[in-house]
Design a protein around this motif. Structure first.
Motif, mmCIF file in Angstrom:
data_model
loop_
_atom_site.group_PDB
_atom_site.id
_atom_site.type_symbol
_atom_site.label_atom_id
_atom_site.label_comp_id
_atom_site.label_asym_id
_atom_site.label_seq_id
_atom_site.Cartn_x
_atom_site.Cartn_y
_atom_site.Cartn_z
ATOM 1 N N VAL A 104 0.852 -1.193 0.000
ATOM 2 C CA VAL A 104 0.000 0.000 0.000
ATOM 3 C C VAL A 104 0.889 1.244 0.000
ATOM 4 C CG1 VAL A 104 -1.913 1.208 1.104
ATOM 5 C CG2 VAL A 104 -1.736 -1.276 1.326
ATOM 6 N N PRO A 105 1.426 1.646 -1.158
ATOM 7 C CA PRO A 105 2.180 2.902 -1.205
ATOM 8 C C PRO A 105 1.264 4.057 -0.824
ATOM 9 C CG PRO A 105 1.682 2.104 -3.420
ATOM 10 C CD PRO A 105 1.299 1.004 -2.472
ATOM 11 N N ALA A 106 1.749 4.945 0.057
ATOM 12 C CA ALA A 106 0.879 5.984 0.597
ATOM 13 C C ALA A 106 1.638 7.293 0.755
ATOM 14 C CB ALA A 106 0.305 5.547 1.948
ATOM 15 N N ASN A 107 0.868 8.370 0.870
ATOM 16 C CA ASN A 107 1.428 9.698 1.126
ATOM 17 C C ASN A 107 0.415 10.446 1.988
ATOM 18 O OD1 ASN A 107 2.982 12.013 1.064
ATOM 19 N ND2 ASN A 107 2.205 12.675 -0.928
ATOM 20 N N ASP A 108 0.708 10.601 3.266
ATOM 21 C CA ASP A 108 -0.225 11.215 4.203
ATOM 22 C C ASP A 108 0.152 12.675 4.460
ATOM 23 O OD1 ASP A 108 -1.591 8.795 4.464
ATOM 24 O OD2 ASP A 108 -0.282 8.111 6.067
ATOM 25 N N TRP A 109 -0.334 13.186 5.563
ATOM 26 C CA TRP A 109 0.074 14.514 6.002
ATOM 27 C C TRP A 109 -0.015 14.568 7.518
ATOM 28 C CZ3 TRP A 109 -4.523 13.736 3.316
ATOM 29 C CH2 TRP A 109 -5.692 13.996 4.025
ATOM 30 N N LYS A 110 0.722 15.520 8.095
ATOM 31 C CA LYS A 110 0.738 15.653 9.548
ATOM 32 C C LYS A 110 -0.682 15.903 10.051
ATOM 33 C CE LYS A 110 3.318 16.075 13.336
ATOM 34 N NZ LYS A 110 4.151 14.972 13.839
ATOM 35 N N GLY A 111 -1.140 15.064 10.958
ATOM 36 C CA GLY A 111 -2.485 15.197 11.493
ATOM 37 C C GLY A 111 -3.373 14.013 11.194
#
Length: 499
Positions: A396-403
């Motif tokens: 599951v390649p992913a790109n999140d963000w702080k929070g």
């Protein structure tokens, strides 16, 4: 009725306040406290049962909408109106079970009456996940329980909704105890029924963990996100903020993207030389102009051949000019012989944040010496049906963000246990995790607290069989059918009594 005690006066509103306060920590968010997820429904139900039907629901719905706004703000998405309004509406819908309980809790068999609220909660959670563009990321009560390994095993049978049912069931049981002034004889059967089921689930989960066979074969996997230094160099080169790619911008964009791509290729080679047999990149780790994609892919295939690795790449392909959508978000798996085994387009773009043409949502499965490998992309993992496939290792390649980093990584754990495969979630701007088919953590790295954006882990090459993998969301559909049947039965009785 004379023996029933409801919350009244100011005490009623104290229960509302307690429910809202616990609810903020009982949602699957960055502030999540697992026990709060079990308790907040008790307080809110105490309030609604002591209030008028409409008045109690309105108060709880308003509080839920406010809680959703706080949740979205904490996740750093308050400026994205589709997410803000969507979460508020979803939270209000998740209050409907309190309305149904208020209308039905004193009708029929006392034990069966306690099942109305959990069935309603599961039915709403499930239907929201199926219909809405947010999947399970904001809805299920179970979201706070991903670290409770014995309880977690239940999802291998019922999906995530089985845990939500157990958590919601506690509310009517606890309220029945308080309404009968803690008189044991009045609530003995109800209490014993609930405790017995909960203990069976926990004992069964513990037994499943204890009898799990040791993995006979492991494969070394390296998850890679672009280094922060490479990202900084890329941004120094690329200052463009135009909505489309203009011809005169392409030379500069190529130089900027090359910084990212060379970082990924170089570090992938290093990990392969260190013994990794599979290298997995995060979502959109590489960025390439559409016209340059064939050359980029040729380089990737040569790397896989030279190092004899399986290379699972998260790639953003930027399209020319004013083409819509302006990019593709894909995952490409290349074999050690240089063959492209699969190309997968993200099926569930984040509402209000991504403009992509969704893929078909069918996770491609490739048979390899290291088991059946498959992948989806980031937000896809919040849709159980998309990840319901027979495989041994899910990427599951992913790109999140702080929070949202804790919320999103925890949600993926349920998919691994539901389907019986190991799950490798390499992410940028978030928490990368690897878990085995039982949800046991094998590796974990935090993008924000380490300078090395690599996760190296040994992963079982064989998954395990699960009931959920065969029957899917049967349990959720049974809750929908059971709730519908209960409502019809109550209405039918009312008609007969009036007749």
């Amino acid at each position: 009725m004379a023996n029933i005690s409801f919350a009244t006066g100011r005490w009623k509103y104290l229960w509302l306040v307690a429910g809202v306060a616990l609810g903020l920590f009982g949602m699957s968010g960055e502030w999540a406290i697992p026990i709060a997820g079990w308790l907040f429904s008790i307080a809110l139900m105490r309030f609604t049962r002591g209030s008028s039907v409409l008045g109690g629901f309105v108060w709880v719905a308003v509080a839920a909408a406010v809680a959703a706004a706080v949740f979205v703000a904490a996740a750093g998405s308050s400026g994205v109106l589709p997410i803000l309004f969507g979460c508020a509406i979803l939270n209000v819908l998740l209050c409907v079970p309190f309305l149904i309980d208020r209308l039905m809790f004193q009708r029929g068999n006392p034990i069966l009456a306690t099942l109305v609220f959990p069935a309603a909660r599961v039915a709403i959670e499930f239907l929201v996940a199926v219909v809405s563009p947010f999947g399970t990321v904001f809805g299920p009560l179970a979201g706070t329980q991903s670290a409770n390994l014995p309880l977690l095993q239940l999802v291998s049978v019922t999906g995530v909704y089985g845990i939500s049912f157990l958590m919601a069931w506690l509310a009517p049981v606890a309220n029945a105890v308080m309404e009968h002034r803690w008189q044991w004889l009045s609530v003995r059967t109800i209490t014993i029924s609930y405790v017995s089921v909960l203990m069976l689930v926990l004992l069964g989960g513990g037994l499943r963990l204890a009898t799990a066979s040791d993995a006979p074969n492991l494969v070394r996997i390296a998850g890679i996100s672009v280094s922060r230094s490479a990202e900084e160099r890329m941004h120094e080169i690329n200052n463009f903020h135009t909505p489309e790619v203009l011809p005169e911008q392409k030379p500069v964009l190529r130089r900027a993207f090359a910084v990212l791509n060379e970082d990924l290729f170089t570090r992938s080679r290093v990990e392969a030389e260190g013994g990794a047999k599979v290298v997995a990149w995060s979502e959109t780790a590489a960025v390439v102009l559409e016209e340059d994609y064939p050359e980029f892919l040729r380089t990737a295939r040569e790397l896989a051949r030279d190092t004899q690795i399986y290379l699972d790449m998260g790639i953003a392909v930027i399209r020319d000019g004013q083409q819509q959508p302006r990019s593709r978000d894909i995952a490409v798996l290349v074999a050690p012989d240089g063959q492209v085994l699969s190309t997968y387009d993200k099926a569930h773009p984040v509402p209000g944040m991504e403009s992509l043409r969704p893929g078909d949502g069918i996770a491609p499965v490739s048979t390899t010496p290291y088991g059946r490998l498959t992948n989806v992309i980031c937000f896809d993992a919040d849709f159980p049906e998309t990840l319901r496939t027979r495989a041994d290792i899910m990427f599951v390649p992913a790109n999140d963000w702080k929070g949202i980093e804790h919320t999103h990584s925890a949600n993926a754990v349920f998919r691994a246990v539901e389907n019986g495969y190991s799950l490798v979630r390499q992410t940028s701007n978030g928490i990368a995790i690897t878990v085995d088919p039982y949800g046991v953590g094998l590796a974990r790295t935090n993008y924000f607290s380490t300078g090395q954006q690599t996760m190296v882990v040994s992963v079982p090459t064989r998954g395990t069989w699960t009931v959920y993998g065969v029957v899917g969301d049967l349990f959720a559909w049974l809750c929908v059918a059971g709730l519908a049947g209960a409502v019809v039965l109550v209405v039918f009785r009312q008609i007969r009594q009036r007749g």
